[in-house]
Design a protein around this motif. Structure first.
Motif, PDB file in Angstrom:
ATOM      1  N   HIS A   8       7.096  -2.933  11.173  1.00 30.75           N
ATOM      2  CA  HIS A   8       6.909  -1.694  11.358  1.00 30.75           C
ATOM      3  C   HIS A   8       5.920  -0.781  11.300  1.00 30.75           C
ATOM      4  O   HIS A   8       5.713   0.477  10.792  1.00 30.75           O
ATOM      5  CB  HIS A   8       8.689  -0.921  10.647  1.00 30.75           C
ATOM      6  CG  HIS A   8       9.377  -1.851  11.055  1.00 30.75           C
ATOM      7  ND1 HIS A   8      10.339  -1.667  12.058  1.00 30.75           N
ATOM      8  CD2 HIS A   8      10.239  -2.457  10.332  1.00 30.75           C
ATOM      9  CE1 HIS A   8      10.720  -3.026  11.911  1.00 30.75           C
ATOM     10  NE2 HIS A   8      11.214  -2.230  11.152  1.00 30.75           N
ATOM     11  N   LEU A   9       4.424  -1.340  12.511  1.00 31.03           N
ATOM     12  CA  LEU A   9       2.770  -0.545  11.431  1.00 31.03           C
ATOM     13  C   LEU A   9       3.261   0.518  11.693  1.00 31.03           C
ATOM     14  O   LEU A   9       2.077   1.717  11.134  1.00 31.03           O
ATOM     15  CB  LEU A   9       2.155  -0.922  12.394  1.00 31.03           C
ATOM     16  CG  LEU A   9       1.727  -3.315  11.293  1.00 31.03           C
ATOM     17  CD1 LEU A   9       1.034  -3.398  12.125  1.00 31.03           C
ATOM     18  CD2 LEU A   9       1.997  -3.334  10.202  1.00 31.03           C
ATOM     19  N   GLY A  10       3.838   1.173  13.470  1.00 33.57           N
ATOM     20  CA  GLY A  10       3.539   2.686  13.830  1.00 33.57           C
ATOM     21  C   GLY A  10       4.326   3.199  12.851  1.00 33.57           C
ATOM     22  O   GLY A  10       3.505   5.390  12.276  1.00 33.57           O
ATOM     23  N   ALA A  11       5.506   2.954  12.136  1.00 38.88           N
ATOM     24  CA  ALA A  11       6.199   4.004  11.293  1.00 38.88           C
ATOM     25  C   ALA A  11       5.261   4.121   9.936  1.00 38.88           C
ATOM     26  O   ALA A  11       5.298   4.619   8.919  1.00 38.88           O
ATOM     27  CB  ALA A  11       7.784   3.094  10.706  1.00 38.88           C
ATOM     28  N   LEU A  12       4.173   2.784   9.758  1.00 45.23           N
ATOM     29  CA  LEU A  12       4.173   3.354   8.177  1.00 45.23           C
ATOM     30  C   LEU A  12       2.773   3.780   8.701  1.00 45.23           C
ATOM     31  O   LEU A  12       2.886   4.491   7.387  1.00 45.23           O
ATOM     32  CB  LEU A  12       3.092   1.597   8.154  1.00 45.23           C
ATOM     33  CG  LEU A  12       2.363   0.945   6.826  1.00 45.23           C
ATOM     34  CD1 LEU A  12       3.139   1.741   5.569  1.00 45.23           C
ATOM     35  CD2 LEU A  12       2.155  -0.500   7.139  1.00 45.23           C
ATOM     36  N   VAL A  54      -2.839   4.338   3.536  1.00 41.00           N
ATOM     37  CA  VAL A  54      -1.888   3.663   3.702  1.00 41.00           C
ATOM     38  C   VAL A  54      -1.975   3.487   5.570  1.00 41.00           C
ATOM     39  O   VAL A  54      -1.505   2.540   6.476  1.00 41.00           O
ATOM     40  CB  VAL A  54      -0.386   4.341   3.540  1.00 41.00           C
ATOM     41  CG1 VAL A  54       0.557   3.821   3.936  1.00 41.00           C
ATOM     42  CG2 VAL A  54       0.011   4.925   2.274  1.00 41.00           C
ATOM     43  N   VAL A  55      -2.384   4.254   5.860  1.00 39.28           N
ATOM     44  CA  VAL A  55      -2.770   4.521   7.553  1.00 39.28           C
ATOM     45  C   VAL A  55      -3.904   3.130   7.664  1.00 39.28           C
ATOM     46  O   VAL A  55      -3.852   2.922   8.414  1.00 39.28           O
ATOM     47  CB  VAL A  55      -3.697   6.049   7.803  1.00 39.28           C
ATOM     48  CG1 VAL A  55      -3.466   5.853   9.805  1.00 39.28           C
ATOM     49  CG2 VAL A  55      -2.435   7.152   7.242  1.00 39.28           C
ATOM     50  N   ALA A  56      -4.703   3.475   7.127  1.00 36.67           N
ATOM     51  CA  ALA A  56      -5.924   2.448   7.087  1.00 36.67           C
ATOM     52  C   ALA A  56      -5.195   0.931   6.784  1.00 36.67           C
ATOM     53  O   ALA A  56      -5.821   0.207   7.651  1.00 36.67           O
ATOM     54  CB  ALA A  56      -7.125   2.557   6.255  1.00 36.67           C
ATOM     55  N   SER A  57      -4.268   0.640   6.374  1.00 34.11           N
ATOM     56  CA  SER A  57      -3.636  -0.087   6.198  1.00 34.11           C
ATOM     57  C   SER A  57      -3.075  -0.654   7.188  1.00 34.11           C
ATOM     58  O   SER A  57      -3.200  -1.887   7.653  1.00 34.11           O
ATOM     59  CB  SER A  57      -2.660  -0.679   4.360  1.00 34.11           C
ATOM     60  OG  SER A  57      -1.405  -1.864   4.662  1.00 34.11           O
ATOM     61  N   ALA A  58      -2.517   0.430   7.836  1.00 37.01           N
ATOM     62  CA  ALA A  58      -1.212  -0.072   8.922  1.00 37.01           C
ATOM     63  C   ALA A  58      -2.695  -0.580  10.058  1.00 37.01           C
ATOM     64  O   ALA A  58      -1.871  -0.994  10.948  1.00 37.01           O
ATOM     65  CB  ALA A  58      -0.981   0.927   9.733  1.00 37.01           C
ATOM     66  N   ALA A  85      -5.601  -7.143   3.855  1.00 37.48           N
ATOM     67  CA  ALA A  85      -5.427  -6.069   4.027  1.00 37.48           C
ATOM     68  C   ALA A  85      -4.788  -5.054   3.040  1.00 37.48           C
ATOM     69  O   ALA A  85      -5.162  -4.266   1.997  1.00 37.48           O
ATOM     70  CB  ALA A  85      -6.344  -5.443   4.947  1.00 37.48           C
ATOM     71  N   ASP A  86      -3.151  -5.555   3.106  1.00 35.64           N
ATOM     72  CA  ASP A  86      -2.453  -3.929   2.713  1.00 35.64           C
ATOM     73  C   ASP A  86      -2.547  -4.182   0.921  1.00 35.64           C
ATOM     74  O   ASP A  86      -2.393  -3.417   0.721  1.00 35.64           O
ATOM     75  CB  ASP A  86      -0.742  -4.519   3.015  1.00 35.64           C
ATOM     76  CG  ASP A  86       0.095  -3.912   2.787  1.00 35.64           C
ATOM     77  OD1 ASP A  86       0.267  -2.837   3.150  1.00 35.64           O
ATOM     78  OD2 ASP A  86       1.078  -4.677   1.922  1.00 35.64           O
ATOM     79  N   ALA A 116       0.776  -1.068   0.127  1.00 35.73           N
ATOM     80  CA  ALA A 116       0.030  -0.499  -0.446  1.00 35.73           C
ATOM     81  C   ALA A 116       0.953   1.318   0.208  1.00 35.73           C
ATOM     82  O   ALA A 116       0.739   1.845  -0.805  1.00 35.73           O
ATOM     83  CB  ALA A 116      -0.733   0.100   1.227  1.00 35.73           C
ATOM     84  N   LEU A 117       1.912   1.384   0.774  1.00 31.04           N
ATOM     85  CA  LEU A 117       2.720   2.515   1.121  1.00 31.04           C
ATOM     86  C   LEU A 117       3.478   2.348  -0.105  1.00 31.04           C
ATOM     87  O   LEU A 117       3.779   3.644  -0.691  1.00 31.04           O
ATOM     88  CB  LEU A 117       4.153   2.154   1.692  1.00 31.04           C
ATOM     89  CG  LEU A 117       4.819   3.634   2.447  1.00 31.04           C
ATOM     90  CD1 LEU A 117       4.589   4.493   2.249  1.00 31.04           C
ATOM     91  CD2 LEU A 117       5.922   3.156   3.160  1.00 31.04           C
ATOM     92  N   LEU A 118       4.157   1.169  -1.133  1.00 31.93           N
ATOM     93  CA  LEU A 118       4.865   1.429  -2.332  1.00 31.93           C
ATOM     94  C   LEU A 118       4.152   1.870  -3.729  1.00 31.93           C
ATOM     95  O   LEU A 118       4.158   3.034  -4.565  1.00 31.93           O
ATOM     96  CB  LEU A 118       5.288  -0.266  -2.894  1.00 31.93           C
ATOM     97  CG  LEU A 118       6.390  -0.010  -4.266  1.00 31.93           C
ATOM     98  CD1 LEU A 118       6.340   0.577  -4.371  1.00 31.93           C
ATOM     99  CD2 LEU A 118       5.787  -2.119  -4.533  1.00 31.93           C
ATOM    100  N   ALA A 119       2.659   1.925  -3.383  1.00 34.94           N
ATOM    101  CA  ALA A 119       1.786   1.950  -4.425  1.00 34.94           C
ATOM    102  C   ALA A 119       1.673   3.490  -4.461  1.00 34.94           C
ATOM    103  O   ALA A 119       1.771   4.435  -4.923  1.00 34.94           O
ATOM    104  CB  ALA A 119       0.307   1.607  -3.966  1.00 34.94           C
ATOM    105  N   ASP A 120       1.624   4.247  -3.211  1.00 33.36           N
ATOM    106  CA  ASP A 120       1.829   5.860  -3.022  1.00 33.36           C
ATOM    107  C   ASP A 120       2.799   6.327  -2.791  1.00 33.36           C
ATOM    108  O   ASP A 120       2.812   7.307  -3.226  1.00 33.36           O
ATOM    109  CB  ASP A 120       1.339   5.654  -1.030  1.00 33.36           C
ATOM    110  CG  ASP A 120       0.647   7.237  -1.004  1.00 33.36           C
ATOM    111  OD1 ASP A 120       0.010   7.370  -1.517  1.00 33.36           O
ATOM    112  OD2 ASP A 120       0.874   7.369   0.784  1.00 33.36           O
TER     113      ASP A 120
END
Length: 212
Positions: A122-126, A173-177, A187-188, A58-62
């Motif tokens: 590292h979901l917090g950082a995500l 990305v926040v929702a994914s974490a 979900a990611d 999800a972060l990669l897409a963003d």
């Protein structure tokens, strides 16, 4: 002798150091593009650091989209430097093409991760990276949209509109974490695929703006 530019005509109508409107518009356009580029470049670098640690699709897409969005500043900047309406229109088309390519790349990666699932770390950082993406895109979008309306530039307006839309995409990305933290690892990539589809929708609206 012309009453514009840096020339000085005596008699009626003095022109002390006035700047030709096309030059002023060019400088204002380049300045807006440069500011947005700096904002998105910083956003992309920050998200890239987190992606290396988290491996979130999800972060990669963003991240891919934000990077591609930052690079659209290059053709836009060139168009304003040339002070050419045609070049500006072509730059708008380049913006649309960049958005479309980023959506395709992100979508392919999301499908690959669905086939070969892997939970992000590292979901917090995500989550923080998603917030950074939201803030960076929203700020860049405001800069571009305000400049685009002031300068009557459809290319800048389109770029600003899709940057603001990207801000909400970054919240995915926040929702994914949050969802992965609940134990739903799938979900990611699903959110990554959803982000890709949203980017395609942005592509369509940006295309309509530039074409009009």
């Amino acid at each position: 002798m012309s009453s514009t530019g840096h020339q000085h005509r005596h008699g009626h109508g003095h022109s002390h150091g006035l700047v030709d409107p096309s030059i002023a518009r060019s400088r204002a356009g380049v300045r807006a593009v440069a500011i947005a580029l700096a904002i998105l470049a910083a956003t992309t670098v920050a998200q890239g650091v987190v992606f290396v640690a988290s491996s979130s699709v999800a972060l990669l897409a963003d991240l891919i989209h934000n990077g591609g969005d930052a690079l659209t500043a290059v053709p836009l900047g060139i168009a304003f430097l040339l002070r050419s309406p045609r070049a500006e229109r072509l730059a708008g088309l380049a913006v649309v093409a960049a958005i479309f390519v980023s959506a395709c790349v992100a979508g392919v990666e999301a499908v690959h991760r669905l086939i070969d699932p892997r939970a992000p770390d590292h979901l917090g950082a995500l989550a923080a990276a998603g917030v950074i993406g939201f803030a960076g895109n929203w700020l860049a979008g405001l800069v571009r949209t305000r400049a685009g309306r002031r300068l009557d530039s459809p290319a800048l307006v389109a770029d600003g509109a899709h940057a603001r839309a990207d801000a909400y995409v970054s919240l995915g990305v926040v929702a994914s974490a949050a969802v992965v933290a609940l134990g739903l690892d799938v979900a990611d990539p699903l959110i990554g695929l959803g982000i890709s589809l949203l980017i395609l929708r942005i592509t369509w609206h940006s295309w309509q703006t530039v074409r009009a």
